[in-house]
Design a protein around this motif. Structure first.
Motif: not given
Length: 322
Positions: A159-160, A260, A263, A267
């Motif tokens: 998942d992002s 995941s 990331r 973000n």
């Protein structure tokens, strides 16, 4: 065992005040006074044989709460039950929960729910891994519905961050909770099938995932050789059986094992908290990540709980009462 400061312990006890008003700490103090001590001794016994069961219990509790709420539905067995879903492959800790349940049924039949046993066992497993302890609000009842088709609500290692945030928000959890709870990856391992695609042909470019630090890429390739998808790799290679903040240091430094996880550093919403935890140290005021993790676990373990006359108190955790 190294313990956190008195300040941290006192603060966590205060945090034991319920997130869900229908749950309360020491729920079994009259009906089954030895409930929590029996769960803890059972966790201790199983961890003495296999310290990695701590990570198994954390994952089991998390997967339970994200589907049907924290109601022990993940513990039910069956061809179409949650635990049969692909996303739940490799879940561990069922035997330990059943062991504690059998002891409690012999002492206090029909009193302590499987959902509460799982919440208590998870807390004890973290504590026994040199992590924090917290007062677990109890009073959950066991659900009678468990469907593999509902497991799509679980976050995925692919998942992002935006998708992860959406899935957490659907359960009443925010970006702070996401980063904090993902810190549970300081314990445990994953299969190389969830890592290998990052190493050589990421997004079909013929190159590795550019967010992996070059020095770690060589190491990760040695952990996950080509053609060995079932091999296990530690999510926190330096201390996968000790609860600490090294996981966040790894993510900050481009050494996150799962895409995941890595990331979170890329973000804008999640990077500041990763940085905060990565820079935290143990000291007189306690350990910031441990403190926040305890709060987040209390919040997560209150997701959509069943109380009062809802659900049941199972006699055996793997099957509903008839």
């Amino acid at each position: 065992m190294m313990r956190s400061s008195l300040f941290l312990v006192a603060a966590i006890l205060v945090m034991g005040l319920c997130v869900n008003a229908q749950l309360k700490t020491k729920f079994y103090s009259s009906s089954c006074p030895k409930a929590e001590s029996i769960v803890r001794s059972t966790v201790q016994s199983h961890m003495d044989k296999d310290p990695t069961v701590a990570a198994g219990l954390l994952r089991l509790h998390f997967h339970d709460c994200f589907v049907q709420g924290c109601d022990g539905s993940i513990l039910l067995d069956g061809s179409s039950a949650e635990r049969s879903a692909r996303a739940n492959t490799g879940l561990r800790g069922f035997e330990m929960i059943e062991d504690a349940k059998a002891q409690l049924e012999a002492l206090c039949p029909g009193v302590v729910s499987c959902a509460d046993i799982l919440a208590l066992a998870t807390r004890d497993a973290v504590d026994l891994s040199d992590g924090p302890s917290w007062s677990v609000p109890t009073g959950r009842r066991d659900g009678r519905v468990s469907l593999a088709s509902e497991v799509t609500t679980l976050p995925s290692p692919f998942d992002s961050v935006d998708v992860q945030l959406q899935k957490f928000a659907a359960k009443g959890l925010d970006d702070h909770d996401l980063v904090t709870l993902v810190g549970a990856h300081t314990l445990g391992q994953t299969h190389c099938m969830f890592v290998s695609y990052r190493l050589d042909n990421f997004t079909k470019t013929g190159n590795p995932d550019p967010t992996i630090a070059p020095s770690f890429l060589t190491q990760l390739r040695s952990f996950c050789p080509k053609g060995e998808p079932s091999k296990l790799v530690s999510l926190d290679p330096d201390s996968h059986t000790n609860f600490d903040a090294s996981f966040f240091k790894n993510v900050r430094d481009g050494k996150g094992v799962l895409e995941s996880d890595q990331r979170l550093w890329g973000n804008d919403d999640t990077r500041p908290l990763v940085q905060k935890y990565a820079s935290s140290i143990r000291g007189l005021l306690g350990f910031r990540f441990e403190y926040e993790f305890s709060k987040a676990m209390i919040k997560m373990s209150s997701i959509e709980v069943k109380t009062d006359t809802q659900g049941e108190i199972r006699k055996t955790c793997s099957k509903i009462n008839y």
